[in-house]
Design an enzyme around this catalytic site. Structure first.
Site, mmCIF file in Angstrom:
data_model
loop_
_atom_site.group_PDB
_atom_site.id
_atom_site.type_symbol
_atom_site.label_atom_id
_atom_site.label_comp_id
_atom_site.label_asym_id
_atom_site.label_seq_id
_atom_site.Cartn_x
_atom_site.Cartn_y
_atom_site.Cartn_z
ATOM 1 N N ASP A 75 0.821 -1.206 0.000
ATOM 2 C CA ASP A 75 0.000 0.000 0.000
ATOM 3 C C ASP A 75 0.859 1.263 0.000
ATOM 4 O O ASP A 75 0.481 2.285 -0.573
ATOM 5 C CB ASP A 75 -0.920 0.000 1.222
ATOM 6 C CG ASP A 75 -2.094 -0.955 1.046
ATOM 7 O OD1 ASP A 75 -2.246 -1.524 -0.050
ATOM 8 O OD2 ASP A 75 -2.862 -1.138 2.014
ATOM 9 N N GLY A 76 2.030 1.209 0.643
ATOM 10 C CA GLY A 76 2.931 2.362 0.623
ATOM 11 C C GLY A 76 3.398 2.694 -0.779
ATOM 12 O O GLY A 76 3.487 3.864 -1.158
ATOM 13 N N ASN A 148 -4.560 8.913 1.581
ATOM 14 C CA ASN A 148 -5.002 8.286 2.826
ATOM 15 C C ASN A 148 -5.334 9.307 3.901
ATOM 16 O O ASN A 148 -6.466 9.393 4.351
ATOM 17 C CB ASN A 148 -3.928 7.324 3.357
ATOM 18 C CG ASN A 148 -4.155 5.896 2.918
ATOM 19 O OD1 ASN A 148 -5.139 5.587 2.255
ATOM 20 N ND2 ASN A 148 -3.240 5.018 3.283
ATOM 21 N N ASP A 178 -1.711 13.475 21.364
ATOM 22 C CA ASP A 178 -0.449 13.176 20.686
ATOM 23 C C ASP A 178 -0.486 13.607 19.228
ATOM 24 O O ASP A 178 0.552 13.640 18.555
ATOM 25 C CB ASP A 178 -0.145 11.674 20.740
ATOM 26 C CG ASP A 178 0.324 11.233 22.114
ATOM 27 O OD1 ASP A 178 0.461 12.092 23.001
ATOM 28 O OD2 ASP A 178 0.537 10.017 22.307
ATOM 29 N N THR A 189 -9.023 2.769 6.631
ATOM 30 C CA THR A 189 -8.467 1.476 7.040
ATOM 31 C C THR A 189 -6.969 1.563 7.295
ATOM 32 O O THR A 189 -6.303 0.531 7.413
ATOM 33 C CB THR A 189 -8.741 0.408 5.963
ATOM 34 O OG1 THR A 189 -8.325 0.887 4.687
ATOM 35 C CG2 THR A 189 -10.214 0.057 5.906
ATOM 36 N N TYR A 191 -4.037 4.586 9.168
ATOM 37 C CA TYR A 191 -3.647 5.102 10.481
ATOM 38 C C TYR A 191 -4.873 5.414 11.348
ATOM 39 O O TYR A 191 -4.894 5.136 12.555
ATOM 40 C CB TYR A 191 -2.793 6.348 10.268
ATOM 41 C CG TYR A 191 -2.038 6.849 11.485
ATOM 42 C CD1 TYR A 191 -1.977 6.113 12.653
ATOM 43 C CD2 TYR A 191 -1.373 8.073 11.437
ATOM 44 C CE1 TYR A 191 -1.267 6.576 13.752
ATOM 45 C CE2 TYR A 191 -0.663 8.546 12.524
ATOM 46 C CZ TYR A 191 -0.616 7.797 13.682
ATOM 47 O OH TYR A 191 0.079 8.256 14.768
ATOM 48 N N SER A 192 -5.905 5.967 10.744
ATOM 49 C CA SER A 192 -7.114 6.321 11.492
ATOM 50 C C SER A 192 -7.721 5.107 12.186
ATOM 51 O O SER A 192 -8.165 5.186 13.332
ATOM 52 C CB SER A 192 -8.137 6.965 10.548
ATOM 53 O OG SER A 192 -9.355 7.221 11.220
ATOM 54 N N SER A 194 -6.208 2.431 13.272
ATOM 55 C CA SER A 194 -5.396 2.013 14.413
ATOM 56 C C SER A 194 -5.591 2.928 15.612
ATOM 57 O O SER A 194 -5.245 2.565 16.746
ATOM 58 C CB SER A 194 -3.916 1.974 14.025
ATOM 59 O OG SER A 194 -3.413 3.278 13.788
ATOM 60 N N ALA A 213 -4.561 9.451 20.719
ATOM 61 C CA ALA A 213 -4.367 9.431 22.180
ATOM 62 C C ALA A 213 -4.790 10.752 22.806
ATOM 63 O O ALA A 213 -4.008 11.422 23.475
ATOM 64 C CB ALA A 213 -2.914 9.102 22.519
#
Length: 293
Positions: A75-76, A148, A178, A189, A191-192, A194, A213
């Site tokens: 994906d990267g 993304n 953070d 699907t 970073y959000s 996670s 956080a």
């Protein structure tokens, strides 16, 4: 037919399939333009010299009309491919040599079949929205777009950052956290997710605001209209914070004002499978592994 190919390094297990890919393109008399560094890697790693029409590096040739852009990696790599294609409208197909693969979803077992589908015209195009980030100092250079997410994060392990957020001129919230993620449905699907954000179907015309956080536990991820303009004021105790557009990260000074909005163009995503997104969700997130399903 003209095809551009971009990729990253890959393991030995993919070498044979890559050769088959190039041979299939050659057999069908398709003109290949390949990223210079990727070609050098193939020659040195696989000991195979692809027959190509031309090379490119970071920018596609302006005098060539491309039919497809093939991204070989994970994906990267697909996100990097999107920054090369930008607003040219060239359909992108991702071949997965990595692990998860929400964007680069064609696996090695389907590689040759996928090429045959492209040549036969048996595919559909999904239009994926991007975000456009604007700042007075243009710290992101010429490419202020992300497929993304755009994220702001603290650089120090010890301190929180303070981000004041507005939507369409209306004060939304001040996040003591953070960091903060502004994500597209495609990025829901990534970073959000996670950080506790919701999964959103890719054709939804929305934007996600997901804190990282957050210090106040009552502050939750928020979904707003993609037509909204988001403004962020950075009021951090730190001198600098980390700003990222997908895989590209920049160190920027505090007291910045950033504007995020929906881009005026889309990325064209090649879809070879009917209802592919939901089948990908089930497969990658292992939904239905309970025998009762």
């Amino acid at each position: 037919m003209n095809v551009a190919i971009y990729g990253r390094n890959f393991g030995n297990s993919f070498s044979g399939m890559l050769i088959q890919l190039f041979e299939e393109l050659k057999e069908n008399e398709i003109n290949i333009y390949i990223d210079q560094k990727f070609n050098e890697f193939i020659v040195s790693k696989v000991f195979y010299h692809p027959e190509v029409k031309g090379y490119f590096e970071k920018e596609l040739p302006e005098d060539v009309e491309f039919d497809f852009f093939l991204s070989i990696g994970g994906d990267g790599t697909f996100l990097e491919s999107a920054t090369i294609v930008r607003d040219k409208g060239i359909p992108i197909l991702g071949f997965n040599t990595g692990r998860l693969g929400f964007l680069a979803y064609v696996n090695t077992n389907n590689l040759i079949w996928a090429i045959k589908q492209l040549i036969a015209g048996e595919y559909t195009i999904d239009k994926r929205m991007l975000l456009e980030v604007n700042s007075e100092d243009r710290f992101y250079g010429k490419n202020q777009y992300c497929l993304n997410e755009f994220a702001l994060q603290k650089k120090s392990r010890l301190n929180m950052i303070k981000l004041k957020v507005y939507a369409d001129g209306n004060y939304l919230n001040t996040y003591w956290s953070d960091g903060l993620i502004i994500a597209t449905p495609t990025g829901s699907t990534a970073y959000s997710l996670s950080c506790g954000g919701p999964i959103v179907a890719p054709h939804s015309d929305v934007v996600l605001i997901t804190p990282i956080a957050n210090h106040n536990l009552t502050v939750r991820p928020l979904v707003i209209s993609a037509n909204s303009e988001i403004k962020i004021l950075i009021e951090s105790n730190e001198d600098k914070v980390l700003a990222s557009l997908d895989y590209r990260a920049y160190s920027i000074k505090k007291s910045k004002e950033l504007t995020i909005k929906k881009a005026k163009f889309n990325i064209n995503f090649v879809n070879l499978f009917e209802n592919n997104y939901f089948s990908t969700l089930r497969s990658k997130l292992m939904w239905g592994t309970d025998l009762r399903n």
